[in-house]
Design an enzyme around this catalytic site. Sequence first.
Site, mmCIF file in Angstrom:
data_model
loop_
_atom_site.group_PDB
_atom_site.id
_atom_site.type_symbol
_atom_site.label_atom_id
_atom_site.label_comp_id
_atom_site.label_asym_id
_atom_site.label_seq_id
_atom_site.Cartn_x
_atom_site.Cartn_y
_atom_site.Cartn_z
ATOM 1 N N LYS A 188 0.881 -1.176 0.000
ATOM 2 C CA LYS A 188 0.000 0.000 0.000
ATOM 3 C C LYS A 188 0.921 1.229 0.000
ATOM 4 O O LYS A 188 1.474 1.598 1.023
ATOM 5 C CB LYS A 188 -0.840 -0.104 1.260
ATOM 6 C CG LYS A 188 -1.835 0.912 1.682
ATOM 7 C CD LYS A 188 -2.146 2.054 0.863
ATOM 8 C CE LYS A 188 -2.403 3.250 1.776
ATOM 9 N NZ LYS A 188 -1.814 4.468 1.217
ATOM 10 N N GLY A 241 6.122 4.931 8.933
ATOM 11 C CA GLY A 241 5.259 6.114 8.903
ATOM 12 C C GLY A 241 5.140 6.723 10.278
ATOM 13 O O GLY A 241 6.036 6.562 11.118
ATOM 14 N N SER A 242 4.015 7.373 10.505
ATOM 15 C CA SER A 242 3.863 8.144 11.741
ATOM 16 C C SER A 242 3.438 7.266 12.917
ATOM 17 O O SER A 242 2.867 6.183 12.746
ATOM 18 C CB SER A 242 2.813 9.232 11.524
ATOM 19 O OG SER A 242 1.550 8.631 11.305
ATOM 20 N N GLY A 246 0.907 4.041 13.331
ATOM 21 C CA GLY A 246 1.460 2.843 13.973
ATOM 22 C C GLY A 246 0.541 2.320 15.065
ATOM 23 O O GLY A 246 0.274 1.116 15.170
ATOM 24 N N GLU A 264 8.238 1.031 11.863
ATOM 25 C CA GLU A 264 9.366 1.961 11.813
ATOM 26 C C GLU A 264 8.748 3.343 11.838
ATOM 27 O O GLU A 264 8.171 3.786 10.847
ATOM 28 C CB GLU A 264 10.209 1.722 10.554
ATOM 29 C CG GLU A 264 11.650 2.189 10.712
ATOM 30 C CD GLU A 264 11.877 3.607 10.249
ATOM 31 O OE1 GLU A 264 11.500 4.548 11.014
ATOM 32 O OE2 GLU A 264 12.414 3.799 9.158
HETATM 33 P P1 ADP Z 1 2.382 10.817 7.312
HETATM 34 O O1 ADP Z 1 1.655 11.525 8.417
HETATM 35 O O2 ADP Z 1 3.834 11.070 7.323
HETATM 36 O O3 ADP Z 1 1.762 10.911 5.969
HETATM 37 P P2 ADP Z 1 1.205 8.283 7.790
HETATM 38 O O4 ADP Z 1 1.545 7.380 8.892
HETATM 39 O O5 ADP Z 1 -0.135 8.931 7.805
HETATM 40 O O6 ADP Z 1 2.363 9.322 7.731
HETATM 41 O O7 ADP Z 1 1.359 7.564 6.386
HETATM 42 C C1 ADP Z 1 2.201 6.493 6.144
HETATM 43 C C2 ADP Z 1 1.428 5.429 5.415
HETATM 44 O O8 ADP Z 1 0.388 4.978 6.269
HETATM 45 C C3 ADP Z 1 0.759 5.887 4.126
HETATM 46 O O9 ADP Z 1 0.863 4.865 3.162
HETATM 47 C C4 ADP Z 1 -0.676 6.079 4.554
HETATM 48 O O10 ADP Z 1 -1.592 5.909 3.504
HETATM 49 C C5 ADP Z 1 -0.838 4.959 5.558
HETATM 50 N N1 ADP Z 1 -1.960 5.163 6.482
HETATM 51 C C6 ADP Z 1 -2.451 6.330 6.948
HETATM 52 N N2 ADP Z 1 -3.512 6.117 7.753
HETATM 53 C C7 ADP Z 1 -3.717 4.780 7.795
HETATM 54 C C8 ADP Z 1 -4.658 3.930 8.455
HETATM 55 N N3 ADP Z 1 -5.631 4.403 9.215
HETATM 56 N N4 ADP Z 1 -4.531 2.597 8.269
HETATM 57 C C9 ADP Z 1 -3.545 2.085 7.518
HETATM 58 N N5 ADP Z 1 -2.645 2.828 6.865
HETATM 59 C C10 ADP Z 1 -2.717 4.164 6.993
#
Ligand code: ADP
Length: 494
Positions: A188, A241-242, A246, A264
């Site tokens: 994804k 990601g964030s 996580g 991570e």
């Molecule tokens: P940032 O705030 O740096 O964009 P995110 O953690 O939101 O970091 O994004 C990192 C990844 O996590 C992206 O691929 C995003 O689409 C995905 N993501 C964001 N929200 C969700 C969620 N609720 N469930 C699963 N994946 C998510």
Amino acid sequence: MDQSKIEALRAAPLEPFGHLIDGKSVAASDGAVMEVVSPIDGQVLTTVAKGTAEDMNRAIASARAAFEDGRWSGMPPAARKAVMHRWADLIEQHALELAVLGVRDNGTEIGMALKAEPGSAAATIRYYAEALDKVYGEIAPTSGDVLGLVHKEPVGVVGAIIPWNFPMMIGAWKLGPALAMGNSVVLKPAETASLSLMRMCALALEAGLPSGVLNAVTGEGAVVGEALGLSMDVDVLVFTGSGGTGRRLLRYAAQSNLKRVYLELGGKSPNIVFADAPNLDEAAKVAAGGIFRNAGQVCVAGSRLLVERAIHDEFVAAVARAAEAMRVGDPLDVSTQIGAVNSETQMAQNLRFVETATAEGGEIVTGGGRILQETGGTYMAPTVVSGVTPEATLFQNEVFGPVLAVTAFEGDDDAIRLANATDFGLAGGVWTSNLSRAHRMIRAVRTGVMHVNTYGGADGTVPLGGVGQSGNGADKSLHAIEKYIDLKTAWIKL
Ligand code: ADP
């Protein structure tokens, strides 16, 4: 790098991008698309499929079927290795095209993108191709009347959720070991950086990866990411990601099949400069590069500069000079050193952090605002804020932008106390000529990666993973393989 080739690639119109499911490029089940806006100039580049939960579940079912019939996991290791090497070859052959595509999408300066994206992705795929027939099971040291065997088996279906800062590099950190161990993967990509990763996945099929072994679904995290997280048929979830996302992924695992989740997450990494650093000018330049490259959108960025008080003013001035000397602008111009901020959302967040930092007593030494607005793109001046106290928002939170927080310290104990005064623990650095002090700092700073007299650039031979709220489980190196295998014991009476 040849600017004219880059310009030709920049001008190339792009077709709409679909998902990659079961070896085919397909539209979303309801036909929806998302516009891809380039941070270079704010223009729409193309569209990607806006996935539905149904799309994600189809991709997972395809990956499961591929795993169960052994079309990949059952292939002889030498054949799997050949496919992965061919894939790396194709990534290298298409390196400039992939890099430019990625930069149009996410804004990283091209010099960095070429090296860190197709360059490191190909190297990573090769590293795990080479490793795949060197991972052995074990014979346990039992008494003579039994035989204890430990098999290392693929986990099955791996879900991989990728961020937007280095999609190909981080994608390869997950795909390399996961596929090498015989798993199927459902990927994804991030909303604001899907294109190069989707193209890289298509090249895997061209290299001979059987259909269904690697599926990729684009769309919103909250929709397709959530469906991946909640699936009963995904065995391991890997994520960069964030912290907020996580936490959600851990909840999804708890609400569904208790899948293993490796995170991570971000960092607020301390770069600690002692007065006895071997070369303070060099340290200042590297410290600036360590936070400002890719507009600060680097998980290991040295975003907190801790400077020994005796050299504080002079060193901060040198970092500010280095920052001001870095060329910010069009990321496809080969002379650019700092490209675009990934999105308007990210830009607004960066500016809010600067505002809060000054309200909380920080002083802007250089930068502080948006620049080059006439381009339509999202650019920010590299920003240095001094006098940031441990309680300050800027000290405690990851910006993921070109903003450096500076704090003075007095002596080793104070440096360690400040270095460890956040919930994060991803990376760090120490600059000193004193060997014993360097080793003491390596031990004392709670972090996954510690640099000495340099910052960044650790290659694929060493693990990258965080402690504390920076996450768990490492990418890179042979250690990453552990995430993608299950141990199975066979206990045999002789
Ligand atoms: P940032 O705030 O740096 O964009 P995110 O953690 O939101 O970091 O994004 C990192 C990844 O996590 C992206 O691929 C995003 O689409 C995905 N993501 C964001 N929200 C969700 C969620 N609720 N469930 C699963 N994946 C998510």
